[in-house]
Design an enzyme around this catalytic site. Structure first.
Site, PDB file in Angstrom:
ATOM      1  N   GLN A 116      -4.907  -1.289   9.665  1.00  0.00           N
ATOM      2  CA  GLN A 116      -4.847  -2.637   9.091  1.00  0.00           C
ATOM      3  C   GLN A 116      -5.471  -3.651  10.050  1.00  0.00           C
ATOM      4  O   GLN A 116      -5.112  -3.709  11.221  1.00  0.00           O
ATOM      5  CB  GLN A 116      -3.376  -2.995   8.807  1.00  0.00           C
ATOM      6  N   ASP A 122     -11.201   2.976   4.119  1.00  0.00           N
ATOM      7  CA  ASP A 122     -11.628   1.576   4.040  1.00  0.00           C
ATOM      8  C   ASP A 122     -13.156   1.477   3.983  1.00  0.00           C
ATOM      9  O   ASP A 122     -13.695   0.415   3.658  1.00  0.00           O
ATOM     10  CB  ASP A 122     -11.130   0.812   5.274  1.00  0.00           C
ATOM     11  N   LYS A 153       0.842  -1.209   0.000  1.00  0.00           N
ATOM     12  CA  LYS A 153       0.000   0.000   0.000  1.00  0.00           C
ATOM     13  C   LYS A 153       0.875   1.257   0.000  1.00  0.00           C
ATOM     14  O   LYS A 153       0.646   2.194  -0.761  1.00  0.00           O
ATOM     15  CB  LYS A 153      -0.910   0.008   1.240  1.00  0.00           C
TER      16      LYS A 153
END
Ligand code: NAD
Length: 297
Positions: A98, A121, A54
């Site tokens: 994460q 997200d 990422k």
């Protein structure tokens, strides 16, 4: 094999190019650089790989990338303090924590501490509610990537029968909401669905997000249907070693489907491309600038 192979890897590269071009224009015309902060708690090896990739792709798109790596023993209070600091930082437009988090942390509490406008997200409860009511939101990256592939391949999805297999909060449920938003007739199938093959046989679009290797069989697929395979499963090869397969049995499905995404090289690369797209979108919204076309739901 009759099906067209949907090239997610190639499409993801074009999404990243579009993002990079838009980022360059933002810098030139407004002096703005979108910033993404990724927070990793602990040392889960798969999470470390995701976070590295990422960060790399964020920088390649011309954006600012910040990584916060915290010890597995970090307290929830310290993580919440870091999120508050990132929420207040005007150079950060996207925040991604994460998952999974260590067991001593409450995942929902942590995710809901992120400013919804920076929740790239799309897991914050406000964004879930906005998506569910058809309002502008941050959309979870994997289902957004599936939607982009479907729109690119099929054009209008209006009136098509779609079956989503899997009801997770990360993939299945938001995927179903997005398909509904594009006027599909949507069925969500799951582990308790009766006669799954018969349900899948009705579908013009099948999205498999189950986590069971090669479960969906070609005999379940309506001829000409589009199969989007979200699954990423590692299986043993007969000759030794391992390989990645999806939730669909690729060979038998490709005999019957009109189009199918491969694993690897299908949905997988779209997820990070959509994370970059969401970070750009968040930056544009934060600065009251027009959103990039074709990069949102
Ligand atoms: P999950 O375990 O949270 O959910 C799986 C869903 O499948 C559940 O809702 C369950 O009801 C359903 N299910 C389980 N067994 C079933 C059966 N026999 N018949 C019908 N439904 C069944 O998984 P998830 O997080 O949604 O991920 C699904 C798959 O997608 C996994 O393989 C995961 O690795 C992959 N994934 C890929 C990406 C990507 O970037 N490509 C992103 C997220 C997840």
């Amino acid at each position: 094999m009759g099906a067209t192979i949907i090239d997610g890897k190639g499409f993801a590269a074009t999404v990243r190019e579009k993002v990079a071009a838009h980022v360059a224009a933002l810098q030139r015309d407004h002096g703005l650089t979108p910033g993404l902060a990724v927070v990793l708690v602990g040392e889960d090896p798969a999470s470390q790989v995701y976070v590295r990739s990422k960060g790399k792709q964020t920088v390649e798109a011309g954006m600012k990338s910040v990584e916060h790596k915290l010890d597995a023993a970090t307290s929830e209070a310290d993580l919440l303090a870091l999120i508050a600091q990132l929420n207040a930082d005007p150079t950060i437009h996207g925040i991604l924590v994460q998952l999974p988090l260590p067991k001593h942390m409450n995942e929902a509490l942590v995710i809901n501490a992120i400013d919804p406008a920076k929740d790239v997200d799309g897991f914050h409860i406000s964004n879930v509610g906005l998506l569910g009511t058809g309002q502008k939101s941050m959309v979870p990256c994997t289902p957004l990537g599936c939607l982009m592939l479907l729109r690119d391949h099929l054009g209008s999805l209006s009136g098509l029968d779609a079956v989503v297999i899997g009801r997770s909060n990360i993939v299945g449920k938001p995927m179903a909401q997005l398909l509904l938003g594009d006027s599909c007739t949507v069925t969500i199938a799951h582990s308790r669905t009766r006669d799954l093959p018969e349900v899948v046989r009705r579908a013009d679009i099948v999205v498999a997000a189950v986590g069971r290797p090669q479960m969906v069989q070609g005999s379940w697929i309506k001829p000409g249907a589009t199969v989007i395979d979200v699954g990423i499963n590692r299986i043993e090869k007969p000759e030794g070693g391992t390989r990645l397969v999806g939730d669909a049995d690729f060979d038998s499905c490709a005999e019957v489907a009109g189009a199918i995404t491969p694993v690897p090289g299908g949905v997988g690369p779209m997820t990070i491309a959509c994370l970059l797209a969401n970070t750009l979108t968040a930056c544009c919204r934060a600065n009251d600038l027009p959103e990039p076309e074709g990069l949102t739901a």
